[in-house]
Design a protein around this motif. Structure first.
Motif, PDB file in Angstrom:
ATOM      1  N   TYR A   1      -5.726   1.584  -0.627  1.00  0.00           N
ATOM      2  CA  TYR A   1      -5.106   1.245   0.658  1.00  0.00           C
ATOM      3  C   TYR A   1      -4.073   2.315   1.043  1.00  0.00           C
ATOM      4  O   TYR A   1      -4.036   2.785   2.183  1.00  0.00           O
ATOM      5  N   MET A   2      -3.239   2.704   0.065  1.00  0.00           N
ATOM      6  CA  MET A   2      -2.208   3.719   0.356  1.00  0.00           C
ATOM      7  C   MET A   2      -2.871   5.048   0.748  1.00  0.00           C
ATOM      8  O   MET A   2      -2.395   5.744   1.636  1.00  0.00           O
TER       9      MET A   2
ATOM     10  N   GLU B   1      -3.743   4.921   4.284  1.00  0.00           N
ATOM     11  CA  GLU B   1      -2.529   5.080   5.105  1.00  0.00           C
ATOM     12  C   GLU B   1      -2.186   6.568   5.243  1.00  0.00           C
ATOM     13  O   GLU B   1      -1.903   7.056   6.335  1.00  0.00           O
TER      14      GLU B   1
ATOM     15  N   ASN C   1      -4.177   8.926   7.505  1.00  0.00           N
ATOM     16  CA  ASN C   1      -3.963   8.866   8.960  1.00  0.00           C
ATOM     17  C   ASN C   1      -3.214  10.077   9.489  1.00  0.00           C
ATOM     18  O   ASN C   1      -3.273  10.376  10.672  1.00  0.00           O
TER      19      ASN C   1
ATOM     20  N   HIS D   1       6.699  10.371   8.251  1.00  0.00           N
ATOM     21  CA  HIS D   1       5.609   9.376   8.147  1.00  0.00           C
ATOM     22  C   HIS D   1       5.461   8.865   6.715  1.00  0.00           C
ATOM     23  O   HIS D   1       5.269   7.676   6.485  1.00  0.00           O
TER      24      HIS D   1
ATOM     25  N   VAL E   1       5.775   5.030   5.579  1.00  0.00           N
ATOM     26  CA  VAL E   1       4.667   4.296   4.930  1.00  0.00           C
ATOM     27  C   VAL E   1       5.128   3.732   3.580  1.00  0.00           C
ATOM     28  O   VAL E   1       4.826   2.578   3.241  1.00  0.00           O
TER      29      VAL E   1
ATOM     30  N   ASN F   1       5.454  -0.321   2.695  1.00  0.00           N
ATOM     31  CA  ASN F   1       4.622  -0.897   1.630  1.00  0.00           C
ATOM     32  C   ASN F   1       5.392  -1.113   0.333  1.00  0.00           C
ATOM     33  O   ASN F   1       4.786  -1.401  -0.703  1.00  0.00           O
TER      34      ASN F   1
END
Ligand SMILES: Cc1cc2nc3c(=O)[nH]c(=O)nc-3n(C[C@H](O)[C@H](O)[C@H](O)COP(=O)(O)OP(=O)(O)OC[C@H]3O[C@@H](n4cnc5c(N)ncnc54)[C@H](O)[C@@H]3O)c2cc1C
Length: 304
Positions: free
Chosen positions: A5-6, A9, A12, A51, A55, A59
């Motif tokens: 998942y990270m 992220e 992106n 960013h 993030v 999280n």
């Protein structure tokens, strides 16, 4: 942490080559020891750094900032979270008269070279220190009577909430191998250095002299993080260690250098545990013998 998942992220806003999963930190630190980081990210812009911090915060993932890894030891269990590496990927410099404005990943050796080539004085001391400007500001790196504090006008940094701070020299609280950077939880983005017009020939003489002194006194041929310990007030770390007869003392692949006792060196396949055990042994022996506390200069992170 959910690695996949990270990763999504980070994808992106980072290119695939800027994201390394399970990064072996022994490849990124001058000690050439230690475990893996969950992520090693190499941002190229301030926006990307912002960013990454956003993030991580959203999280609840830890992050740690590194430069060239020349004063860093990662324990063998590795680092759970994100290591942000600011080095050649983030190293633009602009020279305006006697003012040098640089991104924090620029190497000190390159800064010293730029200064020398432009006949500017103030950075000869830094030519042999194998770190970045960001690391040098954080540590207030210094050698042979000079330190970054002497030439630094100001630094810009970003905090955990994404706020940008512009701190002038005094606000950085630069002391012996310390600054307010870590206390303020900042990632240094750039620095402004004020140099002075000098004489190219005498700058070269100074740089050559410092270089020769380093080569003759320091174990540059073996992996290390430079001076392992800070200089205790009123003493020299290397002399205290030598006087405890610890020269050449080894645990696993870690050894008290036979050339300079202030350096712990990796003589082959040292684990972080070897190095840490040797550090502890040196600290205990010096304390027992001379009642002097030896604080490490090298930064230690990660888990066993
Ligand atoms: C052979 C050798 C000789 C050395 N000689 C000297 C010497 O003469 N004088 C001296 O002072 N040091 C010396 N050192 C130690 C080291 O080079 C310096 O401490 C250097 O300033 C570390 O810079 P770095 O970029 O490698 O930082 P790293 O080792 O990557 O990090 C060191 C610390 O700085 C922090 N940091 C790094 N970049 C940033 C940033 N952008 N923002 C916020 N925090 C940051 C890290 O979080 C960490 O806490 C030597 C090391 C070696 C291996």
């Amino acid at each position: 942490m959910n690695i996949e998942y990270m990763k999504m992220e980070f994808e992106n806003f980072l290119q695939p080559e800027q994201i390394v999963i399970h990064a072996p930190m022994k490849k990124h630190t001058s000690f050439k020891a230690g475990g893996d980081a969950d992520f090693l990210l190499t941002p190229e812009t301030e926006k990307q750094i912002g960013h990454i911090i956003e993030v991580c915060k959203r999280n609840n993932v830890s992050y740690y900032i590194m430069g060239n890894g020349s004063n860093l030891l990662v324990r063998d269990g590795g680092y759970r979270g994100v290591i942000i590496k600011l080095a050649s990927n983030f190293s633009k410099c602009v020279l305006l008269g006697e003012t040098l404005e640089c991104q924090s990943g620029v190497l000190l050796s390159r800064l010293a070279k730029i200064a020398y080539e432009n006949e500017l004085e103030g950075l000869a001391f830094a030519s042999g220190i194998p770190g970045t400007l960001g690391g040098a500001i954080t540590m207030n790196a210094g050698a042979y009577g000079g330190e970054i504090k002497d030439v630094l006008h100001s630094a810009r940094g970003i905090d955990m909430d994404g706020n940008i701070h512009e701190l002038v020299n005094g606000e950085l609280e630069l002391g012996y191998r310390t600054s307010a950077v870590q206390r303020k939880n900042l990632v240094v983005l750039s620095g402004v250095l004020h140099l002075k017009q000098g004489n190219k020939k005498s700058i070269k003489v100074m740089m050559d002299d410092f270089d020769a002194r380093r080569k003759s006194k320091q174990p540059l041929e073996l992996p290390s993080a430079g001076s392992t310990f800070k200089r205790p007030v009123g003493h020299f770390a290397g002399k205290l260690i030598e006087d405890c007869h610890l020269k050449g003392h080894a645990i696993g692949g870690a050894q008290v250098s036979t050339k300079h006792c202030g350096f712990i060196v990796n003589i082959g396949q040292a684990t972080a545990k070897d190095i840490l055990q040797l550090i502890e042994h040196v600290q205990e022996t010096v304390k027992d013998t001379f009642q002097v506390e030896m604080e490490t200069e090298v930064k230690i992170i990660g888990e066993d």
